[in-house]
Design a protein around this motif. Structure first.
Motif, PDB file in Angstrom:
ATOM      1  N   VAL A 216       0.831  -1.213   0.000  1.00 26.79           N
ATOM      2  CA  VAL A 216       0.000   0.000   0.000  1.00 26.79           C
ATOM      3  C   VAL A 216       0.862   1.259   0.000  1.00 26.79           C
ATOM      4  CG1 VAL A 216      -1.946  -1.168   1.093  1.00 26.79           C
ATOM      5  CG2 VAL A 216      -0.250  -0.010   2.530  1.00 26.79           C
ATOM      6  N   GLY A 217       2.119   1.108  -0.386  1.00 27.49           N
ATOM      7  CA  GLY A 217       2.989   2.266  -0.582  1.00 27.49           C
ATOM      8  C   GLY A 217       3.600   2.847   0.673  1.00 27.49           C
ATOM      9  N   LEU A 218       3.732   2.048   1.730  1.00 34.33           N
ATOM     10  CA  LEU A 218       4.355   2.513   2.966  1.00 34.33           C
ATOM     11  C   LEU A 218       5.609   1.689   3.255  1.00 34.33           C
ATOM     12  CD1 LEU A 218       1.208   2.925   5.271  1.00 34.33           C
ATOM     13  CD2 LEU A 218       2.523   4.752   4.182  1.00 34.33           C
ATOM     14  N   ALA A 219       6.607   2.339   3.820  1.00 36.85           N
ATOM     15  CA  ALA A 219       7.834   1.638   4.172  1.00 36.85           C
ATOM     16  C   ALA A 219       7.579   0.700   5.345  1.00 36.85           C
ATOM     17  CB  ALA A 219       8.928   2.645   4.536  1.00 36.85           C
ATOM     18  N   PRO A 220       8.273  -0.448   5.380  1.00 39.10           N
ATOM     19  CA  PRO A 220       8.097  -1.373   6.505  1.00 39.10           C
ATOM     20  C   PRO A 220       8.360  -0.722   7.861  1.00 39.10           C
ATOM     21  CG  PRO A 220       9.257  -2.462   4.711  1.00 39.10           C
ATOM     22  CD  PRO A 220       9.156  -1.016   4.330  1.00 39.10           C
ATOM     23  N   SER A 221       9.215   0.295   7.887  1.00 35.96           N
ATOM     24  CA  SER A 221       9.537   0.973   9.147  1.00 35.96           C
ATOM     25  C   SER A 221       8.331   1.681   9.754  1.00 35.96           C
ATOM     26  CB  SER A 221      10.662   1.990   8.926  1.00 35.96           C
ATOM     27  OG  SER A 221      10.296   2.943   7.949  1.00 35.96           O
ATOM     28  N   VAL A 222       7.312   1.976   8.925  1.00 30.54           N
ATOM     29  CA  VAL A 222       6.082   2.596   9.441  1.00 30.54           C
ATOM     30  C   VAL A 222       5.408   1.669  10.452  1.00 30.54           C
ATOM     31  CG1 VAL A 222       3.759   3.381   8.785  1.00 30.54           C
ATOM     32  CG2 VAL A 222       5.729   4.024   7.395  1.00 30.54           C
TER      33      VAL A 222
END
Length: 262
Positions: free
Chosen positions: A135-141
Motif C-alpha cells: 500500500v505504498g508505505l515503508a516497513p519501518s512505518v
C-alpha cells in the motif's frame, strides 16, 4: 464475455431484504447480485440504507426478512460458527480507519491473523512490513503508532489490515472521506490494485462520485431503502435516472427531498 462467466452464480446474491427500526423502514425489499471479481459501488444519501445493507451482509446486523447468499450459501441460515468462518473471509476498510491507538501499526495490520493464532508475533511483524509495502508505505512505518500518522497514511494502514488475510471479499466504507482530492485518488488507485491482485469481489459505499467511478465496475443507488438504479459505474454522471442525476450533480431540485429528522 466468457460464457462460463455469465452462467456462474454471483459472489453475493441479495433477495427482498427488509430491515426496520421501530416503524422506520431502512431496507425496503433490496435485491441485487454482485458478480464474482466485480467492484460494486453503492451510492445514496445519508439514511438511504447503505451502511445497514453492508452490516447485514457482514453479519453484524440481522435483517427482518429476505436472503443473503455468498457463493450460493444462505448466510442467514448458517450456524453461528459457519457465519464466523464466512466473516473471516471478508476484509473491511472502515470509514475512519478504526485503528487501535494503543497498538503499533504492524500489530494493527496483522491484528486479525494474530487473534486467530495464524501467525507468531515475530512472523506477523515481518508480514506486516510486506503488506505495508503493497500500500505504498515503508516497513519501518510498522513501528509507529496511529497517532503519528497522517490521515492518508492511516487509510493506507486500514487498507493493509483489510487485505492482510487475502480475503475473497472486500468492503470499503467511504474510503476517501476526510482526504484531499489527490490523496483520495491515491487511495482509490491502491484499492483497485489490491482488489485486482487478490482477485477479490469488492463492495464500496461512498458519497464521492469521482471515487465511485475510479474504483467501481458496477454501481447502484439506494433511496429510502429501495434500489432505484443499477448500471455501469462509468455512467453515473449521465445515467438518465432522475434520482441518480440529482444526487451525482448535487442539484437541489428533483425527486430527492430532504426530510426533517425527528
Amino acid at each position: 464475455m466468457d460464457q462460463s462467466m455469465t452462467s456462474a452464480p454471483p459472489k453475493i446474491r441479495i433477495r427482498d431484504l427488509h430491515k426496520s427500526f421501530g416503524d422506520k423502514k431502512v431496507l425496503d425489499g433490496i435485491s441485487l447480485d454482485v458478480p464474482k471479481g466485480t467492484s460494486f459501488v453503492i451510492i445514496g444519501g445519508s439514511g438511504s440504507g447503505k451502511s445497514v445493507l453492508l452490516r447485514c451482509i457482514l453479519g453484524l446486523m440481522t435483517p427482518d426478512s429476505g436472503s443473503i447468499e455468498i457463493d450460493g450459501e444462505d448466510v442467514l441460515a448458517a450456524s453461528a460458527r459457519r457465519r464466523d468462518q464466512l466473516r473471516s473471509e471478508i476484509g473491511m476498510l472502515f470509514q475512519n480507519g478504526a485503528l487501535f491507538d494503543s497498538l503499533p501499526v504492524w500489530e494493527n495490520v496483522t491484528f486479525g491473523l494474530l487473534a486467530l493464532n495464524k501467525l507468531t508475533r515475530t512472523t506477523a511483524r515481518a508480514k506486516a512490513g510486506a503488506i505495508l509495502e503493497q500500500v505504498g508505505l515503508a516497513p519501518s512505518v510498522g513501528d509507529l503508532f496511529p497517532s503519528e500518522l497522517s490521515g492518508g497514511m492511516q487509510k493506507r494502514v486500514g487498507l493493509a489490515r483489510a487485505i492482510a488475510a487475502q480475503p475473497n471479499i472486500l468492503f470499503f466504507d467511504e474510503p476517501t472521506t476526510g482526504l484531499d482530492p489527490i490523496m483520495g485518488a491515491v487511495i482509490d488507485g491502491l484499492i483497485v490494485d489490491c482488489v485486482k491482485k487478490l482477485g477479490s469481489t469488492a463492495i464500496a459505499i461512498t458519497h464521492d462520485m469521482a471515487s465511485a467511478q475510479r474504483i467501481g465496475d458496477e454501481a447502484a443507488m439506494l433511496y429510502k431503502g429501495r434500489l432505484v438504479w443499477q448500471g455501469a459505474a462509468a455512467s453515473l454522471m449521465h445515467s438518465g435516472n432522475d434520482y441518480v442525476d440529482q444526487f451525482t450533480h448535487g442539484r437541489r431540485e428533483g425527486p430527492i427531498t430532504m426530510e426533517l429528522r425527528r
